[in-house]
Design an enzyme around this catalytic site. Structure first.
Site, mmCIF file in Angstrom:
data_model
loop_
_atom_site.group_PDB
_atom_site.id
_atom_site.type_symbol
_atom_site.label_atom_id
_atom_site.label_comp_id
_atom_site.label_asym_id
_atom_site.label_seq_id
_atom_site.Cartn_x
_atom_site.Cartn_y
_atom_site.Cartn_z
ATOM 1 N N CYS A 99 31.515 52.824 -12.335
ATOM 2 C CA CYS A 99 32.173 51.771 -13.125
ATOM 3 C C CYS A 99 32.211 52.105 -14.623
ATOM 4 O O CYS A 99 32.750 51.326 -15.409
ATOM 5 C CB CYS A 99 31.488 50.419 -12.896
ATOM 6 S SG CYS A 99 29.943 50.235 -13.790
ATOM 7 N N VAL A 141 5.051 49.486 -16.377
ATOM 8 C CA VAL A 141 6.281 50.202 -16.015
ATOM 9 C C VAL A 141 6.005 51.702 -15.903
ATOM 10 O O VAL A 141 6.930 52.487 -15.707
ATOM 11 C CB VAL A 141 7.414 49.910 -17.033
ATOM 12 C CG1 VAL A 141 7.806 48.446 -16.982
ATOM 13 C CG2 VAL A 141 6.999 50.295 -18.465
ATOM 14 N N ASN A 197 -11.724 43.371 -19.408
ATOM 15 C CA ASN A 197 -10.968 43.429 -20.660
ATOM 16 C C ASN A 197 -11.990 43.522 -21.800
ATOM 17 O O ASN A 197 -12.957 42.756 -21.817
ATOM 18 C CB ASN A 197 -10.124 42.139 -20.807
ATOM 19 C CG ASN A 197 -9.023 42.273 -21.842
ATOM 20 O OD1 ASN A 197 -9.250 42.805 -22.930
ATOM 21 N ND2 ASN A 197 -7.846 41.791 -21.514
ATOM 22 N N PRO A 198 -11.788 44.426 -22.748
ATOM 23 C CA PRO A 198 -12.758 44.495 -23.854
ATOM 24 C C PRO A 198 -12.686 43.298 -24.791
ATOM 25 O O PRO A 198 -13.619 43.043 -25.557
ATOM 26 C CB PRO A 198 -12.369 45.787 -24.601
ATOM 27 C CG PRO A 198 -10.979 46.103 -24.171
ATOM 28 C CD PRO A 198 -10.752 45.460 -22.839
ATOM 29 N N ARG A 254 9.320 56.669 -24.554
ATOM 30 C CA ARG A 254 8.162 56.117 -23.840
ATOM 31 C C ARG A 254 7.974 56.777 -22.478
ATOM 32 O O ARG A 254 6.854 57.060 -22.049
ATOM 33 C CB ARG A 254 8.306 54.601 -23.716
ATOM 34 C CG ARG A 254 8.004 53.919 -25.049
ATOM 35 C CD ARG A 254 8.099 52.424 -24.949
ATOM 36 N NE ARG A 254 7.348 51.882 -23.839
ATOM 37 C CZ ARG A 254 7.655 50.751 -23.205
ATOM 38 N NH1 ARG A 254 8.689 50.042 -23.586
ATOM 39 N NH2 ARG A 254 6.928 50.327 -22.202
ATOM 40 N N TYR A 265 13.223 54.016 -24.882
ATOM 41 C CA TYR A 265 12.670 54.090 -23.516
ATOM 42 C C TYR A 265 12.531 55.537 -23.042
ATOM 43 O O TYR A 265 11.601 55.868 -22.303
ATOM 44 C CB TYR A 265 13.503 53.242 -22.542
ATOM 45 C CG TYR A 265 13.112 51.779 -22.627
ATOM 46 C CD1 TYR A 265 11.997 51.302 -21.946
ATOM 47 C CD2 TYR A 265 13.812 50.897 -23.434
ATOM 48 C CE1 TYR A 265 11.599 49.976 -22.051
ATOM 49 C CE2 TYR A 265 13.428 49.565 -23.550
ATOM 50 C CZ TYR A 265 12.321 49.110 -22.851
ATOM 51 O OH TYR A 265 11.913 47.797 -22.950
ATOM 52 N N GLY A 312 -6.991 44.332 -17.926
ATOM 53 C CA GLY A 312 -6.199 44.849 -19.046
ATOM 54 C C GLY A 312 -4.895 44.138 -19.297
ATOM 55 O O GLY A 312 -3.902 44.776 -19.618
ATOM 56 N N SER A 344 -3.170 40.602 -21.387
ATOM 57 C CA SER A 344 -3.404 39.464 -22.271
ATOM 58 C C SER A 344 -3.102 38.148 -21.560
ATOM 59 O O SER A 344 -3.520 37.088 -22.010
ATOM 60 C CB SER A 344 -2.546 39.586 -23.527
ATOM 61 O OG SER A 344 -1.179 39.732 -23.177
ATOM 62 N N HIS A 398 7.461 44.235 -13.388
ATOM 63 C CA HIS A 398 8.347 44.429 -14.544
ATOM 64 C C HIS A 398 9.142 45.728 -14.466
ATOM 65 O O HIS A 398 9.597 46.232 -15.486
ATOM 66 C CB HIS A 398 7.531 44.363 -15.853
ATOM 67 C CG HIS A 398 7.004 42.984 -16.138
ATOM 68 N ND1 HIS A 398 5.965 42.735 -17.007
ATOM 69 C CD2 HIS A 398 7.394 41.770 -15.656
ATOM 70 C CE1 HIS A 398 5.728 41.422 -17.044
ATOM 71 N NE2 HIS A 398 6.575 40.817 -16.244
#
Ligand code: BJW
Ligand code: ZN
Length: 255
Positions: free
Chosen positions: A159, A103, A222-223, A70, A67, A196, A198, A119
């Site tokens: 914590c 995200v 969407n292509p 990314r 992450y 864009g 699915s 998300h």
């Protein structure tokens, strides 16, 4: 009338537009999608080993490092003309609700005022134990991220549990307020654009379907074919960075 003209006429007349976006929205900014055959993240990485709470519990350094890599890629990316067109649309229609599964922060950086993030975000880490937010600048202060580099997550000062990415993994609940606001907008809108995605990840994939069931026409950009084709009144086949600016130019006769 061709399909872009029809879509432009629908946009011009709409009072409340829902724009629902997925990874394809950011593809032309260089941010990989998930399920595209060759370039999608899930063609190279195993979602079960990276995007589940169990994966983080079993191997936090692998997941945190992935992450961090990314997030660094997104930080180096720029909003594309599609993001800019979505932000401009907000100034053209009476009400616009932007709902994103992404995200990244490219909608915000293009000028959209308050996207609903279903998300979560790559830039909102929090404690895996007590859920307190963790300052993003502290989360990036140590090792330089690189593809495949494992990085130990920082620890919570309260914590001592591990800090985790602030995204929604498979099997986790979506943020309640965000999902409720998205459902409300999908029910109330008089036009929806799905761009864009699915349309296979639930409950997010319900958004355009709720709009359709509530009587709003749905336009898809969407292509490729997607699981949402049958719920859409118009399927515009092409990339978001080209089709969205063209749609706005056609609707409002701007250069
Ligand atoms: C272009 C383009 C260009 C390319 N221009 N377009 C009901 C039925 C079945 C399963 C379930 C269900 N309800 C819940 C589930 C389980 C699960 C689920 O949906 N699984 C299915 C995949 C089978 N859902 C969950 O677990 C969710 N939680 C939940 O429901 O909690 C309650 C519950 C728990 C357990 C059991 C039952 C209920 C949580 C889902 C969290 C999703 N998280 C991820 C990762 C986020 C963090 C991260 O980034 O790592 O979210 S997965 C990934 O998929 C990411 C995305 O937001 C999401 C959607 O993907 P998206 O955006 O559509 O991308 P792609 O790649 O799929 O598509 C890209 C599209 O762009 C393609 O169509 C291209 O053609 C197109 N494109 N270039 C325009 N230039
Ligand atoms: Zn904590």
């Amino acid at each position: 009338m061709d399909e872009t003209m029809r879509a432009a006429a629908m946009l011009r007349e709409a009072r409340h537009v829902v724009v629902f976006t997925g990874a394809g929205m950011s593809a032309e900014s260089g941010v990989p999608t998930f399920r595209d055959d060759l370039t999608g993240l899930w063609s190279r990485y195993d979602a079960q080993r990276l995007a589940t709470p169990e994966a983080f519990r079993d191997d936090p350094d692998l997941v945190w490092g992935w992450y961090r890599w990314r997030a660094a890629r997104v930080r180096a990316a720029r909003p594309n003309p599609g993001h800019v067109a979505v932000a401009a649309l907000e100034t053209r229609v009476p009400t616009l609700t932007l709902i994103t599964q992404n995200v990244d922060d490219l909608h915000e950086r293009a000028g959209s005022s308050c996207p609903i993030h279903l998300h979560g975000s790559l830039f909102a880490p929090r404690c895996a134990g007590c859920a307190r937010p963790f300052p993003a600048e502290l989360a990036t202060a140590d090792v330089e991220p690189a593809e495949g580099r494992r990085i130990a997550p920082p620890r919570c000062a309260i914590c001592a549990d591990a800090i985790r990415p602030g995204v929604v993994w498979f099997g986790e609940l979506l943020p309640e307020d965000a999902l409720a606001a998205a459902y409300d907008a999908a029910t109330a809108c008089d036009l929806a654009l799905t761009i864009g995605t699915s349309g296979v990840v639930y409950p997010a994939a319900e958004i355009p379907r709720i709009a359709a069931r509530s009587g709003a026409p749905v336009i898809q950009i969407n292509p490729e074919r997607s699981a949402l084709d049958a719920s859409c009144d118009l399927n515009l086949r092409g990339g978001a960075a080209t089709l969205l600016p063209a749609l706005l130019r056609t609707a409002w006769h701007t250069p």
